[in-house]
Design a protein around this motif. Structure first.
Motif, short mmCIF file in Angstrom:
data_model
loop_
_atom_site.label_atom_id
_atom_site.label_comp_id
_atom_site.label_asym_id
_atom_site.label_seq_id
_atom_site.Cartn_x
_atom_site.Cartn_y
_atom_site.Cartn_z
N GLY A 182 0.80 -1.34 -0.08
CA GLY A 182 0.10 0.12 -0.04
C GLY A 182 1.11 1.20 -0.09
N LEU A 183 2.11 1.18 0.41
CA LEU A 183 2.88 2.33 0.36
C LEU A 183 3.59 2.83 -1.11
CD1 LEU A 183 5.38 1.67 3.39
CD2 LEU A 183 3.30 3.19 3.30
N SER A 184 3.32 3.98 -1.35
CA SER A 184 3.78 4.75 -2.61
C SER A 184 5.71 4.45 -2.63
CB SER A 184 3.66 6.07 -2.68
OG SER A 184 4.26 6.82 -1.71
N PRO A 185 6.25 4.13 -3.54
CA PRO A 185 7.74 4.23 -3.71
C PRO A 185 8.42 5.26 -2.88
CG PRO A 185 6.96 3.63 -5.89
CD PRO A 185 5.55 4.18 -5.18
N GLU A 186 7.73 6.47 -3.03
CA GLU A 186 8.38 7.58 -2.49
C GLU A 186 8.15 7.65 -0.89
OE1 GLU A 186 7.15 8.42 -6.51
OE2 GLU A 186 5.99 7.81 -4.85
N GLU A 187 6.96 7.10 -0.19
CA GLU A 187 6.96 6.97 1.17
C GLU A 187 7.71 5.84 1.65
OE1 GLU A 187 3.67 7.19 4.77
OE2 GLU A 187 2.67 7.33 2.61
N LEU A 188 7.87 4.86 0.94
CA LEU A 188 8.65 3.61 1.16
C LEU A 188 10.08 4.01 1.52
CD1 LEU A 188 8.82 0.78 2.06
CD2 LEU A 188 8.82 0.31 -0.39
N ARG A 189 10.78 4.87 0.69
CA ARG A 189 11.93 5.48 0.58
C ARG A 189 12.15 6.58 1.86
NH1 ARG A 189 15.18 5.02 -4.20
NH2 ARG A 189 13.73 3.92 -5.89
#
Length: 209
Positions: free
Chosen positions: A149-156
């Motif tokens: 559910g996390l966007s790549p940006e938030e995961l980074r």
């Protein structure tokens, strides 16, 4: 015991000074003075102050990266879908190992990592290469599978938080009045607390936009 060669002495001196004063606050003259080398030695062995910074950073970070890769390999050999907690432990554990309380080398490593994270000089961050990119991308992919559910940006962003929280905790430990009094048990407890906290942070619901 053999005397360290000039290149190693320069790396040791630069690591100490960059960690204490940052990239721009450290001069080549100060490095060579501490290393007991002549001013031309940095150019001869590294080419430039920026390349010396890169060599210092890689010397500290590459063993951590190697341990992180090995930990992920071990997890994936056991299961294709490790838990968030297992991934956090595999990623953060080597940071604790390299920044152990009561250890002079661990203190330098913690200060240098915080310097890399916070120093405004571009040279403090531009040293990364394919090795560091590979580790980051492998963990991003593993976390993405278990946290879809996390966007790549938030995961980074959250992964940067793992590094920042661990480095700042270790730095605070080393800056205590009696850092040498810290016990292995205290290190282990701090690591368990960090993994619990960071697992919860990584597992939090996606931020609403």
């Amino acid at each position: 015991m053999a005397t360290p060669d000039t290149r190693t002495q320069l790396l040791d001196a630069a690591e100490h000074l960059f960690a204490e004063h940052g990239y721009r606050g450290t001069s080549i003259r100060a490095i060579t003075r501490l290393a007991g080398a002549n001013l031309a030695a940095v150019g001869y062995h590294f080419g430039s102050k920026a390349e010396l910074m890169a060599a210092v950073a890689r010397r500290v970070i590459e063993p951590i990266n190697a341990a992180q890769c090995a930990g992920l390999d071990t997890l994936l050999a056991q299961t294709p879908d490790p838990s968030v907690s297992e991934l956090v432990e595999a990623f953060a554990g080597p940071l604790f190992d390299e920044m152990s309380a009561g250890d002079a080398g661990g203190a330098r490593t913690s200060r240098l990592i915080v310097t890399i994270l916070s120093d405004p000089a571009e040279e403090a961050r531009s040293w990364t290469g394919p090795g560091e990119d590979t580790v980051r991308e492998r963990y991003l992919a593993a976390f993405a599978r278990v946290l879809p559910g996390l966007s790549p940006e938030e995961l980074r962003f959250r992964m940067r938080g793992i590094l920042a929280v661990t480095a700042v905790d270790r730095l605070e430990v080393h800056q205590q009045p009696s850092p040498g009094c810290a016990s292995p048990a205290a290190d282990e407890a701090a690591q368990r607390w960090a993994i619990t906290f960071l697992t919860a942070a990584m597992s939090a619901p996606p931020t609403r936009t």
